[in-house]
Write a protein that holds these residues in place. Structure first.
Motif, short mmCIF file in Angstrom:
data_model
loop_
_atom_site.label_atom_id
_atom_site.label_comp_id
_atom_site.label_asym_id
_atom_site.label_seq_id
_atom_site.Cartn_x
_atom_site.Cartn_y
_atom_site.Cartn_z
N GLY A 173 58.17 -38.97 15.39
CA GLY A 173 58.05 -39.33 13.99
C GLY A 173 57.49 -38.23 13.10
N ARG A 174 57.34 -37.03 13.65
CA ARG A 174 57.05 -35.87 12.81
C ARG A 174 58.30 -35.66 11.97
N PHE A 175 58.23 -34.91 10.91
CA PHE A 175 59.40 -34.61 10.09
C PHE A 175 60.10 -35.87 9.59
N PRO A 176 59.40 -36.71 8.84
CA PRO A 176 60.01 -37.94 8.35
C PRO A 176 61.23 -37.69 7.46
N HIS A 217 55.49 -20.65 5.72
CA HIS A 217 56.46 -21.63 5.22
C HIS A 217 56.76 -22.76 6.20
N PHE A 218 56.49 -22.50 7.47
CA PHE A 218 56.74 -23.53 8.48
C PHE A 218 55.55 -23.61 9.43
N ALA A 219 55.19 -24.82 9.77
CA ALA A 219 54.02 -25.01 10.64
C ALA A 219 54.24 -24.36 12.00
N ASP A 220 55.44 -24.49 12.51
CA ASP A 220 55.77 -23.88 13.79
C ASP A 220 57.28 -23.83 13.97
N LYS A 221 57.70 -23.46 15.15
CA LYS A 221 59.11 -23.29 15.42
C LYS A 221 59.89 -24.60 15.20
N GLU A 229 67.89 -31.09 9.28
CA GLU A 229 68.01 -31.94 8.10
C GLU A 229 69.25 -31.58 7.29
N GLU A 230 69.44 -30.29 7.07
CA GLU A 230 70.62 -29.86 6.32
C GLU A 230 71.90 -30.20 7.08
N ALA A 252 59.27 -26.95 13.20
CA ALA A 252 59.40 -27.27 11.77
C ALA A 252 60.60 -26.55 11.17
N LEU A 253 60.81 -25.33 11.60
CA LEU A 253 62.00 -24.61 11.12
C LEU A 253 63.27 -25.29 11.65
N LEU A 254 63.24 -25.66 12.90
CA LEU A 254 64.40 -26.34 13.48
C LEU A 254 64.67 -27.66 12.76
#
Lengths: 212, 212
Positions: free
Chosen positions: A125-128, A58-62, A71-72, A64-66
């Motif tokens: 700029g990852r996680f746009p 579900h997540f590319a790596d740590k 975001e929330e 990505a989860l962070l």
DNA sequence: ACCTGAACACCGTTCAAGT
DNA sequence: ACCTGAACACCGTTCAAGT
């Protein structure tokens, strides 16, 4: 236990139906309860009762989860700022209300706030998708400052001026939030709103008085 | 190679003579070159050519080494702020110079700056020596703001007002520094001083105009 | 006094399977 | 499609020695 009769054994697929959601929630709980450093992929997986390797589905790596967490967090922060503003009339009162909301969020969720701003999360700029709520917050700042200045009969500011003004207020709010988290300043909870007004007052005044 | 003849084989004791110093320097280099996350006790030990366990002879744990790093960082920061102030006459010019120095330090040593402020380093009051340069910085802020206000013929502020004013300016400087590090704002190096003045201007003006 | 070595309980991430 | 299991290369820290 809701819908027990209508959809009985629906959950037997494998595990959660929404492991992604469960992982984000678990991560939030860990951060809130044990601090930002206590969060690990393996601990989050443990809490939802799943092999730690399942996270990678579900997540590319740590990070990505962070990022999902952050975001929330930004969405909540913007929503709370909007709500606080809506309760006030008058430009300067609205700006101060935004500051109080920002600082209150940081004070209520200190570790969460650190996760949102701490790691160099979106420098590259990852996680746009992270940029969406942040952009909203920034626009909100710009709009409110411009409105407050217009209220005082100031000339319409050019875009660069609007940006600089928004940064000035954001910096003041953010800096104050961090000084409080670092305990460089100590303020008892009930006194916090008044303290925010005192400390952010000069910046707000400066922004509006330059409107001459 | 200095003092080669006067103290020839003096360094043969075991290793460095000053392993502590060497470790702090190595840590600084790692942080500067590879970022704050790249710093580990083992890597620092590796760089000075020593077993990682040797570190514990000089530092209680990883945080203690980080604290030593941070302490030197704060000393440098204060020194640079003082130097910047000394070049200016006029209260507002001096306050803005301090802001430029603060932000310039963060921009020049981004990872170092994050180590100094990032982890909840001294939240619990461990490492009291860290408080020394930080306290000096805070006093500097208070004094300069008070002087600038006096220059404008303002009444002497009470201690609480002085503290709040200092926090207001510190928050603005610190927030701006972090927004720059997070790349929430992008400013080319030569334009940075002017940008600092534009963004910190409202806060400085607000602080001095409340002097009526 | 100062440093080493082996060991422990943890990480994030990769590879190769299992259902 | 989704999850598991064993393995790898790393951590910080502890215990028990070595010089």
């Amino acid at each position: 236990m809701s819908g027990d009769t209508t959809a009985p054994a629906r959950r037997r697929t494998y595990h959660h139906g929404d492991l992604r959601r469960a992982l984000v929630d678990a991560a939030k709980t860990i951060v809130a309860d044990e601090g930002a450093e206590a969060f690990t992929l393996r601990e989050a997986a443990r809490r939802v009762g799943v092999n730690h390797r399942a996270v990678y589905r579900h997540f590319a790596d740590k990070d990505a989860l962070l990022a999902a967490l952050a975001e929330e967090g930004f969405q909540t922060l913007v929503a709370e700022a909007r709500a606080a503003i809506a309760r006030e009339r008058g430009g300067d009162a609205r700006l101060l209300a935004m500051g109080r909301a920002y600082v209150a969020f940081a004070a209520q969720h200190p570790a969460f706030f650190r996760v949102m701003f701490g790691p160099r999360l979106n420098e590259d700029g990852r996680f746009p998708s992270l940029e969406v709520p942040i952009g909203e917050a920034f626009t909100l700042l710009e709009t409110e400052i411009a409105a407050a200045r217009a209220e005082r009969g100031a000339a319409v500011a050019d875009p660069e001026q609007r940006r600089d003004d928004a940064i000035a207020l954001w910096a003041a709010m953010h800096g104050l939030a961090l000084l409080l988290l670092m305990r460089r300043v100590r303020v008892k909870r009930p006194l916090l709103p008044a303290y925010c007004d005192r400390v952010l007052g000069p910046t707000v005044r400066g922004l509006l008085s330059s409107a001459k």
